[in-house]
Scaffold this motif. Sequence first.
Motif, PDB file in Angstrom:
ATOM      1  N   PRO A 110       0.813  -1.231   0.000  1.00 36.54           N
ATOM      2  CA  PRO A 110       0.000   0.000   0.000  1.00 36.54           C
ATOM      3  C   PRO A 110       0.839   1.270   0.000  1.00 36.54           C
ATOM      4  CG  PRO A 110      -0.837  -1.566   1.610  1.00 36.54           C
ATOM      5  CD  PRO A 110       0.467  -2.111   1.122  1.00 36.54           C
ATOM      6  N   VAL A 111       1.962   1.258   0.734  1.00 36.23           N
ATOM      7  CA  VAL A 111       2.804   2.452   0.806  1.00 36.23           C
ATOM      8  C   VAL A 111       3.416   2.759  -0.553  1.00 36.23           C
ATOM      9  CG1 VAL A 111       4.839   3.502   1.873  1.00 36.23           C
ATOM     10  CG2 VAL A 111       3.312   2.074   3.245  1.00 36.23           C
ATOM     11  N   MET A 112       3.987   1.736  -1.213  1.00 39.08           N
ATOM     12  CA  MET A 112       4.627   1.969  -2.501  1.00 39.08           C
ATOM     13  C   MET A 112       3.595   2.246  -3.596  1.00 39.08           C
ATOM     14  SD  MET A 112       7.746   2.115  -1.934  1.00 39.08           S
ATOM     15  CE  MET A 112       8.154   2.439  -3.639  1.00 39.08           C
ATOM     16  N   THR A 113       2.406   1.673  -3.474  1.00 34.50           N
ATOM     17  CA  THR A 113       1.345   2.005  -4.431  1.00 34.50           C
ATOM     18  C   THR A 113       0.992   3.483  -4.316  1.00 34.50           C
ATOM     19  OG1 THR A 113       0.440  -0.241  -4.345  1.00 34.50           O
ATOM     20  CG2 THR A 113      -1.011   1.495  -5.155  1.00 34.50           C
ATOM     21  N   LEU A 114       0.838   3.964  -3.075  1.00 28.24           N
ATOM     22  CA  LEU A 114       0.579   5.390  -2.850  1.00 28.24           C
ATOM     23  C   LEU A 114       1.733   6.232  -3.388  1.00 28.24           C
ATOM     24  CD1 LEU A 114      -1.016   7.739  -1.604  1.00 28.24           C
ATOM     25  CD2 LEU A 114       0.133   7.251   0.581  1.00 28.24           C
ATOM     26  N   TRP A 115       2.963   5.758  -3.176  1.00 27.84           N
ATOM     27  CA  TRP A 115       4.147   6.477  -3.653  1.00 27.84           C
ATOM     28  C   TRP A 115       4.116   6.640  -5.169  1.00 27.84           C
ATOM     29  CZ3 TRP A 115       8.082   9.469  -2.452  1.00 27.84           C
ATOM     30  CH2 TRP A 115       9.225   9.500  -3.268  1.00 27.84           C
ATOM     31  N   PHE A 116       3.833   5.550  -5.887  1.00 23.61           N
ATOM     32  CA  PHE A 116       3.794   5.626  -7.348  1.00 23.61           C
ATOM     33  C   PHE A 116       2.647   6.522  -7.828  1.00 23.61           C
ATOM     34  CE2 PHE A 116       6.294   1.566  -7.296  1.00 23.61           C
ATOM     35  CZ  PHE A 116       7.377   2.049  -8.013  1.00 23.61           C
ATOM     36  N   VAL A 117       1.520   6.476  -7.139  1.00 19.32           N
ATOM     37  CA  VAL A 117       0.406   7.352  -7.506  1.00 19.32           C
ATOM     38  C   VAL A 117       0.790   8.811  -7.317  1.00 19.32           C
ATOM     39  CG1 VAL A 117      -1.939   8.070  -6.866  1.00 19.32           C
ATOM     40  CG2 VAL A 117      -1.389   5.629  -7.050  1.00 19.32           C
ATOM     41  N   THR A 134      10.551   9.501   2.842  1.00 20.42           N
ATOM     42  CA  THR A 134      11.394   8.836   3.843  1.00 20.42           C
ATOM     43  C   THR A 134      10.986   7.382   3.983  1.00 20.42           C
ATOM     44  OG1 THR A 134      11.703  10.904   5.056  1.00 20.42           O
ATOM     45  CG2 THR A 134      12.142   8.858   6.250  1.00 20.42           C
ATOM     46  N   LEU A 135       9.684   7.126   4.094  1.00 21.58           N
ATOM     47  CA  LEU A 135       9.198   5.757   4.241  1.00 21.58           C
ATOM     48  C   LEU A 135       9.480   4.939   2.990  1.00 21.58           C
ATOM     49  CD1 LEU A 135       7.754   3.807   6.093  1.00 21.58           C
ATOM     50  CD2 LEU A 135       5.573   4.653   5.211  1.00 21.58           C
ATOM     51  N   ALA A 136       9.279   5.542   1.818  1.00 26.10           N
ATOM     52  CA  ALA A 136       9.522   4.828   0.563  1.00 26.10           C
ATOM     53  C   ALA A 136      10.992   4.458   0.404  1.00 26.10           C
ATOM     54  CB  ALA A 136       9.062   5.683  -0.618  1.00 26.10           C
ATOM     55  N   THR A 137      11.886   5.348   0.829  1.00 29.11           N
ATOM     56  CA  THR A 137      13.311   5.066   0.701  1.00 29.11           C
ATOM     57  C   THR A 137      13.742   3.960   1.655  1.00 29.11           C
ATOM     58  OG1 THR A 137      13.571   7.425   0.255  1.00 29.11           O
ATOM     59  CG2 THR A 137      15.571   6.151   0.510  1.00 29.11           C
ATOM     60  N   VAL A 138      13.125   3.899   2.815  1.00 26.07           N
ATOM     61  CA  VAL A 138      13.393   2.786   3.737  1.00 26.07           C
ATOM     62  C   VAL A 138      12.947   1.474   3.091  1.00 26.07           C
ATOM     63  CG1 VAL A 138      12.763   1.765   5.963  1.00 26.07           C
ATOM     64  CG2 VAL A 138      13.218   4.217   5.811  1.00 26.07           C
TER      65      VAL A 138
END
Length: 348
Positions: free
Chosen positions: A177-184, A300-304
């Motif tokens: 969910p986090v990376m999906t939000l990131w790509f969006v 920050t969260l995506a890079t982790v």
Amino acid sequence: MQSPPSALPTGAKLAALTFGAVGVVYGDIGTSPLYALKEVFGHAGVPLTHANILGILSLVFWTMTVIVSVKYVVLILRADNNGEGGLIAMLALASVAVRRKPRLRVRLLLLGIFGTAIFFGDGVITPAISVLSAVEGLEVAAPGLHDFVVPITLVVLTALFAAQRFGTGGIGRFFGPVMTLWFVVLAVLGVMHIIARPDVLVALSPHHALRFVWHNPRLAFVALGSVVLCVTGAEALYADMGHFGKRPIRLAWFGLAMPALTLHYFGQGAMLLDRPDTVKNPFYEMAPEWALFPLIGLATLATVIASQALITAAFSITKQATQLGYLPRLRILHTSVRETGQIYVPFV
């Protein structure tokens, strides 16, 4: 003996694996927009002219297309060794193909082991650098936290590695969910600026890249050292094949990751055409002022999360190297009753 039937319908299982692949496999390449173009026009020293911006955008797009889409996703994913991917899997397949040519087999063996050793080195360095870079983002929001950057990094790294024992399936469900939000978010930021300068889309044509290389051969050679940052982590999608399978990895790339990255890079280029002064940090300059702090938190969260692709790939390669006798026997734990490739290696 037949394997037990999956508790999930085929469609639901594919969706779950694709969702997990977005979170685990594409974390590294997904965070490249944070620094790729900044490095090209900053440290590589490419002048900010209209032709150069279009040329670099074209290079970025076709680098992703040729190296990731064609080379890895379409072609190399076909070269699996009983469902496993990575350099060791390719080495095993190559060894069988040239078993009647012992000299060539030895050379391929040494080359494969050398590449695997480099991958392990990358696996050691990348999580530490990625997490440290992520935590350093806190200094932007609160400069007083400078002294806490290293301790917080150590805590985050410890938690990240401790979570591995729950398996990539469970981790993928959290990271997905986090990376999906990131790509969006990447796509939305890109579209915002493309709308203002739709002419930037002409860089989709490869002739802009070829023209840039033709007119600036030495500069293009240096620039390519930074352009290649847009595909960092691409090798992990092949190594992680055993965790998710070919089809989920392909769906995640063509369905979400590549479109979002393309839109975002072209959005950065559109902004640079209008405001060359934003080159110091084009990623954060794209966001409206009210969204800056939430974006810092998400970045920050995506890079982790980006560290995860190499960690899971290291598990897969370790298992294969052990099975082929290139490493001593290690304790390997299976973390999924459905996917045999999802493993955890405590020693690693």
